[in-house]
Design a protein around this motif. Structure first.
Motif, short mmCIF file in Angstrom:
data_model
loop_
_atom_site.label_atom_id
_atom_site.label_comp_id
_atom_site.label_asym_id
_atom_site.label_seq_id
_atom_site.Cartn_x
_atom_site.Cartn_y
_atom_site.Cartn_z
N GLN A 87 0.84 -1.19 0.00
CA GLN A 87 0.00 0.00 0.00
C GLN A 87 0.87 1.24 0.00
O GLN A 87 2.02 1.20 0.44
CB GLN A 87 -0.92 0.03 1.22
CG GLN A 87 -1.94 -1.07 1.23
CD GLN A 87 -2.93 -0.92 2.36
OE1 GLN A 87 -2.61 -0.36 3.40
NE2 GLN A 87 -4.14 -1.41 2.16
N GLN A 88 0.30 2.33 -0.49
CA GLN A 88 1.01 3.60 -0.43
C GLN A 88 0.01 4.71 -0.13
O GLN A 88 -1.19 4.58 -0.37
CB GLN A 88 1.75 3.90 -1.73
CG GLN A 88 0.86 4.30 -2.90
CD GLN A 88 1.68 4.63 -4.14
OE1 GLN A 88 2.79 4.16 -4.29
NE2 GLN A 88 1.13 5.42 -5.02
N SER A 89 0.54 5.77 0.42
CA SER A 89 -0.26 6.96 0.67
C SER A 89 0.63 8.17 0.41
O SER A 89 1.84 8.04 0.25
CB SER A 89 -0.80 6.98 2.10
OG SER A 89 0.26 7.01 3.02
N VAL A 90 0.03 9.34 0.37
CA VAL A 90 0.75 10.57 0.09
C VAL A 90 0.62 11.48 1.29
O VAL A 90 -0.45 11.61 1.88
CB VAL A 90 0.18 11.26 -1.18
CG1 VAL A 90 0.89 12.57 -1.46
CG2 VAL A 90 0.29 10.33 -2.38
N LEU A 91 1.73 12.13 1.65
CA LEU A 91 1.75 13.07 2.76
C LEU A 91 2.12 14.45 2.22
O LEU A 91 3.20 14.63 1.67
CB LEU A 91 2.77 12.63 3.82
CG LEU A 91 2.93 13.53 5.04
CD1 LEU A 91 1.65 13.54 5.86
CD2 LEU A 91 4.10 13.06 5.88
N GLN A 96 -2.17 13.30 5.43
CA GLN A 96 -1.89 12.03 4.77
C GLN A 96 -3.16 11.45 4.15
O GLN A 96 -4.21 11.42 4.79
CB GLN A 96 -1.30 11.03 5.76
CG GLN A 96 -0.85 9.75 5.10
CD GLN A 96 0.01 8.91 6.02
OE1 GLN A 96 0.37 9.32 7.10
NE2 GLN A 96 0.33 7.71 5.57
N SER A 97 -3.04 11.00 2.91
CA SER A 97 -4.17 10.37 2.23
C SER A 97 -4.42 8.98 2.80
O SER A 97 -3.57 8.41 3.48
CB SER A 97 -3.90 10.27 0.73
OG SER A 97 -2.86 9.34 0.48
N ASP A 98 -5.58 8.43 2.50
CA ASP A 98 -5.87 7.05 2.88
C ASP A 98 -4.95 6.12 2.08
O ASP A 98 -4.67 6.38 0.91
CB ASP A 98 -7.32 6.70 2.58
CG ASP A 98 -8.29 7.45 3.48
OD1 ASP A 98 -7.90 7.80 4.61
OD2 ASP A 98 -9.44 7.67 3.04
N PRO A 99 -4.49 5.04 2.68
CA PRO A 99 -3.64 4.10 1.94
C PRO A 99 -4.43 3.43 0.81
O PRO A 99 -5.62 3.15 0.96
CB PRO A 99 -3.24 3.06 2.98
CG PRO A 99 -3.67 3.58 4.29
CD PRO A 99 -4.68 4.65 4.06
N MET A 100 -3.75 3.21 -0.30
CA MET A 100 -4.32 2.51 -1.44
C MET A 100 -3.41 1.35 -1.81
O MET A 100 -2.20 1.48 -1.76
CB MET A 100 -4.47 3.45 -2.64
CG MET A 100 -5.47 4.57 -2.39
SD MET A 100 -5.75 5.57 -3.87
CE MET A 100 -6.59 4.37 -4.90
N THR A 101 -4.01 0.23 -2.20
CA THR A 101 -3.24 -0.93 -2.62
C THR A 101 -2.56 -0.65 -3.94
O THR A 101 -3.15 -0.10 -4.86
CB THR A 101 -4.16 -2.16 -2.73
OG1 THR A 101 -4.77 -2.39 -1.45
CG2 THR A 101 -3.38 -3.39 -3.13
#
Length: 107
Positions: A87-91, A96-101
């Motif tokens: 998963q990754q997210s953006v800060l 911070q965004s919600d994690p996405m697969t």
């Protein structure tokens, strides 16, 4: 690896004080030159999956590694564990965004 339990090998460069990618490269270069100087043999295998697979679907890559190239057992499991459920997210500015697969590219 845990330095308190003496789990580092003597050639370990990662996570050690005064060791880095540079010290690892110097060691590899030295080992190759010594092999050539003594008329020995040397094999260097490098694995860089960062940009080469930016648009490759993880499931397709794993299936092809197995079916087309015969990668199986622990090696296939290593690739799968590296790619599955990443998963990754953006800060940005503390938000911070919600994690996405991640289904494509390298983590």
């Amino acid at each position: 690896m845990d330095m308190n339990n003496n789990l580092y090998t003597k050639n370990q460069s990662a996570y050690r004080k005064y060791h880095s990618v540079e010290t690892a490269l110097v060691r590899v270069n030295n080992d190759l030159l010594q092999a050539v100087d003594t008329h020995g043999e040397a094999v260097l295998v490098l694995l860089d999956m960062s940009a080469a697979f930016d648009t490759v679907d993880h499931n397709i890559l794993l299936r092809r590694l197995h079916e087309r190239y015969g990668v199986k057992g622990p090696v296939h499991k290593w690739f799968a564990s590296y790619l599955d459920n990443r998963q990754q997210s953006v800060l940005i500015d503390g938000e911070q965004s919600d994690p996405m697969t991640i289904d494509w590219g390298m983590p």
